[in-house]
Design a protein around this motif. Structure first.
Motif, PDB file in Angstrom:
ATOM      1  N   VAL B  95       0.854  -1.213   0.000  1.00 41.75           N
ATOM      2  CA  VAL B  95       0.000   0.000   0.000  1.00 41.75           C
ATOM      3  C   VAL B  95       0.879   1.249   0.000  1.00 41.75           C
ATOM      4  N   ARG B  96       1.933   1.222   0.813  1.00 36.28           N
ATOM      5  CA  ARG B  96       2.855   2.358   0.877  1.00 36.28           C
ATOM      6  C   ARG B  96       3.487   2.609  -0.497  1.00 36.28           C
ATOM      7  N   MET B 113      -3.668   4.297   5.284  1.00 38.26           N
ATOM      8  CA  MET B 113      -3.426   2.866   5.080  1.00 38.26           C
ATOM      9  C   MET B 113      -4.022   2.062   6.240  1.00 38.26           C
ATOM     10  N   SER B 145      -5.418  -0.346  -1.754  1.00 32.25           N
ATOM     11  CA  SER B 145      -4.336   0.490  -2.264  1.00 32.25           C
ATOM     12  C   SER B 145      -4.837   1.463  -3.333  1.00 32.25           C
ATOM     13  N   ALA B 148      -5.862   4.537  -1.664  1.00 29.57           N
ATOM     14  CA  ALA B 148      -4.861   5.177  -0.799  1.00 29.57           C
ATOM     15  C   ALA B 148      -4.569   6.612  -1.204  1.00 29.57           C
TER      16      ALA B 148
END
Lengths: 573, 252
Positions: B95-96, B113, B145, B148
């Motif tokens: 996700v980051r 997140m 994601s 995000a």
């Protein structure tokens, strides 16, 4: 529905033939070979050319050696012994590759769910998968064996039937390691999860290869060529007469072929080979019947939960703090994927061994150990060393930089749909591959030049050239990797083994050749100056040579990277 | 918000999308239906700028995608039908990474997140490699994601495949909430009940061409089908069931 027969009374369905079970495999291979990809004609031509060169060379060397050996009194004995040793080496390769392949074909292949769920008898499934494993693991060994055995047939007058004898010997010969590989895998998978086993075996295999390479190098086989190495001729002959090990199938296969060539009618090796192969297939089948279901079930459960490299990830993240978030995370992602994938990082072991062997070879050169060697020769060796180091670096770039675009594989959708520019992606991949390569390049060149006691001039030329060449070779690797991607390959080590990898190696070697040819001008002038003892002066021609090298390398780097970006932009998964 | 104008995609001699035009208004949950091989995924991949159209235009917020590709990509969150993720990254790392691709980082991303992973009940697995995730978990991770970077448009291909009933419900609520706050969703699905219950407007395509488009009411009016369900309408528009074939299948 018509009348329903009670389940207890129903008969099992007719079984598919082995050919039917293997249809998707050979049809797939056929479709791949027929696919109308860009440049297929050129690809086939190049493969044919490289194959012809390799076969001619292998045949030529074998033919010369056997021809020479056959004129000696102990010729047939020696040839027989050599064949035994060749087959022994082949068996070692076959065993390792069969174990690795068996894990994929018996436990991880994508078609297994379909086959296991179908009412296919377990022994038929075993035979189909065994054939697949043997085929995958053995085709390369057989290709290497063809020119060698052709040379045997020609030197010892094998006659028209010799190819059939060879085929008859090779079938049980390749089947045996396949059954052993499948059985070993079966047992291991029942103990460990399949995904961990593959990692473990990759490491074991690499360790074995690395150990063998080191052992061969440290044994210094070149000393065997010295006459004082043979202490007793009688001892040597005794060793030749005795089989390496009468229980080894390699010896039976070699005997079967040599008996034909010597016109000796001895059915024992044939009988031993075939009965053993048959028995192994049946035993392997029995083991498969007992263990496969549990093993297959276990292999579906095992995936890695342990996360490696959390601490250093944080450090690297801080180190790359100056970069934009996209660049930084992309870099981190590539580093994490590399060090968490054993098929990737384990290649570093081989790289280390290669480095040690390379430096050991340079150190072993008899340049400073005996009589004084002329300065000219030392400089020539230093110059040649530059070429060799360049070749080694190109090979490393092929292994580590070339696959980087392909490794995005099925996740390419993510990059394509994000606002990340392809140039950013490629530049990140370029530097990630190039920086370690540069460190290695400078290390190899400086250490070997120190060992060779190269002059300051040669050191400067070598280090400068290798830096420029590394920058260009990494860009070329990325460019060819983008033009010839393999998105569906699970194993990174397989990516550079195709056509693109071959073209990359040829291009980078051509570039290296061009650089060396241009640098021969200043190096030649330097040598003449040293030889005739007059001062070495800078001339416009030398300047032009230096500038040409810089211009060629910079142009190759820039053009390759631009082409790679353009190719990525045009890629449609 | 999304305008598809005379869109064509050819693969050699095969035309996957054939002169397709439709408009997705802002703040709409738009259903994109069609039988297998109708050209839905190809169209959505062109909107997400993964595939290049052979001809025609796609406009997001009135701007052609080719004019400002990076800006438009930034506006879109794309969720593919097959949840391919990097096996050797953990859920949180993935996700980051995606957020960073869209130029976002720091505490805001961490907070978002955590919220997204919590919504999809992935928090207990956030620090495990995605190779140990099930198909549904990977699907949920990709959906999380995609949200995000706070996209304005979500292009989602078959989002319900592989999701358990609870997650499917969560996703439906998420989409409705997102649309309620002004977001736009273009969603392809084969689950006609979901399309009928959730979507504000629906387009039905076949062989790359638009068969019908509008609200459920408009679709019924267009095909003069009274109170027909979307399933009946869909089957009639796309050729219906071949009952004779079924007979042949089960006759001995």
């Amino acid at each position: 529905m018509s009348e329903v027969l009670p389940v207890a009374l129903r008969l099992p369905p007719p079984q598919p033939s082995l050919g039917q079970l293997l249809t998707p495999k050979w049809r797939g291979a056929l479709a791949r070979s027929r696919s109308e990809e860009r440049g297929r004609g050129a690809r086939l031509l190049l493969f044919a050319l490289v194959g012809a060169v390799f076969w001619t060379a292998a045949f030529g060397i074998c033919y010369r050696v056997l021809r020479y050996v056959s004129t000696q009194e102990i010729g047939v004995l020696l040839a027989s012994k050599m064949l035994g040793i060749i087959f022994l080496a082949f068996t070692a390769i076959l065993l390792l590759s069969n174990i690795i392949t068996a894990i994929s074909s018996f436990f991880l292949a994508r078609d297994l769910d379909l086959l296991v769920a179908a009412p296919v008898h377990w022994f038929r499934l075993y035979l189909a998968k065994l054939a697949e494993t043997a085929g995958h693991s053995s085709w390369m060994v057989i290709l290497i064996a063809v020119p060698i055995l052709t040379a045997y047939g020609m030197v010892f007058d094998g006659g028209m039937l010799f190819p059939f004898v060879v085929i008859a010997a090779l079938i049980p010969f390749v089947l045996l390691p396949a059954t052993i590989g499948a059985a070993v895998t079966l047992v291991l998978v029942n103990v460990f999860p399949a995904r961990r086993i593959r990692d473990l075996l990759t490491l074991v295999m690499l360790g074995a290869v690395a150990g063998l390479a080191l052992l061969l190098r440290v044994l210094r086989p070149e000393q065997l060529a010295r006459p004082e190495g043979f202490q007793s001729l009688v001892e040597f002959l005794e060793l030749l007469r005795a089989p390496t090990n009468p229980f080894l199938p390699t010896e039976w296969a070699a005997d079967m072929i040599m008996n034909w060539l010597r016109h000796v009618a001895d059915p024992l090796p044939v009988a031993l080979l075939y009965t053993t192969a048959g028995a192994f297939v049946i035993l392997g089948g029995w083991l498969h019947g007992r263990l496969f279901r549990d093993g297959y079930s276990k292999s579906q459960e095992g995936s890695e939960k342990f996360v490696r490299g959390v601490t250093w990830s944080r450090w690297l993240s801080r180190l790359a703090g100056g970069l934009s978030p996209a660049r930084r995370e992309f870099l981190l992602k590539d580093v994490r994927l590399f060090f968490r994938d054993p098929s990737q990082w384990s290649q570093l072991i081989l790289l280390g061994v290669l480095l040690v062997v390379y430096i050991f070879n340079i150190q072993s050169l008899p340049l400073f150990s005996g009589e004084e060697v002329p300065f000219f020769l030392v400089t020539a060796v230093t110059f040649l060393n530059l070429g060799l180091a360049g070749f080694v670096l190109a090979a490393i770039a092929a292994r580590f930089v070339f696959p980087s675009v392909s490794l995005e594989g099925r996740q390419l959708w993510l990059i394509q749909s994000s606002p990340l520019e392809f140039s950013t992606l490629l530049i990140s991949k370029y530097w990630l591959g190039t920086v370690p390569l540069l460190v290695l390049a400078v290390f190899i060149t400086v250490v070997t030049n120190l060992l060779l006691q190269a002059s300051a001039f040669m050191m400067a030329v070598s280090v400068g050239t290798i830096i420029l060449f590394t920058l260009a070779a990494a860009a070329l690797a990325l460019c060819f990797g983008a033009y010839y991607p393999k998105f569906n390959t699970e194993n990174a080590a397989q990516i550079p083994t195709g056509f693109g990898g071959l073209v990359f190696m040829m291009s980078s070697i051509s570039l290296l050749g061009l650089l060396i040819a241009i640098e021969a001008i200043p190096v030649g002038a330097y040598l003449r100056a040293q030889q005739f003892d007059y001062p070495f002066r800078f001339t416009p021609l030398l300047g032009l040579a230096g500038l040409s090298v810089v211009a060629i390398c910079v142009a190759t780097t820039v053009i390759s990277l631009r082409l790679a970006v353009r190719r990525m932009q045009a890629l449609e998964e | 918000m999304i305008e598809v104008v005379n869109l064509v995609k050819r693969y050699g001699k095969f035309t996957a999308v054939d002169n397709l035009s439709f408009t997705v208004p802002p703040g709409t949950l738009y259903g994109f239906l069609g039988p297998n091989g109708a050209g839905k995924t190809t169209t959505m991949r062109m909107i997400a700028q993964i595939l290049r159209p052979t001809s025609g235009d796609i406009l997001i917020g009135g701007v052609p995608t080719w004019e400002k590709p990076q800006v438009i990509k930034q506006m879109i969150g794309y969720i593919p039908d097959r949840p391919y993720v990097y096996d050797k990254l953990t859920g949180a790392e993935f996700v980051r990474f995606v957020a960073a691709l869209y130029g976002q980082e720091g505490n805001t991303v961490e907070r978002r997140m955590n919220e997204l992973l919590e919504v999809f009940e992935l928090t207990p697995w956030r620090d495990e490699l995605t190779e140990s995730y099930s198909h549904g978990m990977r699907q949920k991770l990709i959906i999380a994601s995609a949200f995000a970077h706070r996209p304005e448009v979500i292009v989602v291909d078959e989002p319900m495949v592989g999701l358990d009933p609870k997650s499917a419900r969560t996703l439906k609520d998420l989409f409705r909430e997102y649309v309620g706050r002004g977001g736009t969703v273009l969603m392809s699905t084969h689950t006609l009940e979901i399309a009928e219950g959730m979507c504000d407007r629906i387009a039905i395509i076949q062989r790359g061409q638009l068969l019908a488009e509008g609200t459920m009411g408009e679709l019924r009016a267009q095909s003069a089908s009274g109170d027909e369900s979307l399933e009946a309408l869909f089957l009639r528009l796309t050729g219906g069931l071949r009952e004779t074939t079924m007979d042949a299948l089960f006759d001995e």
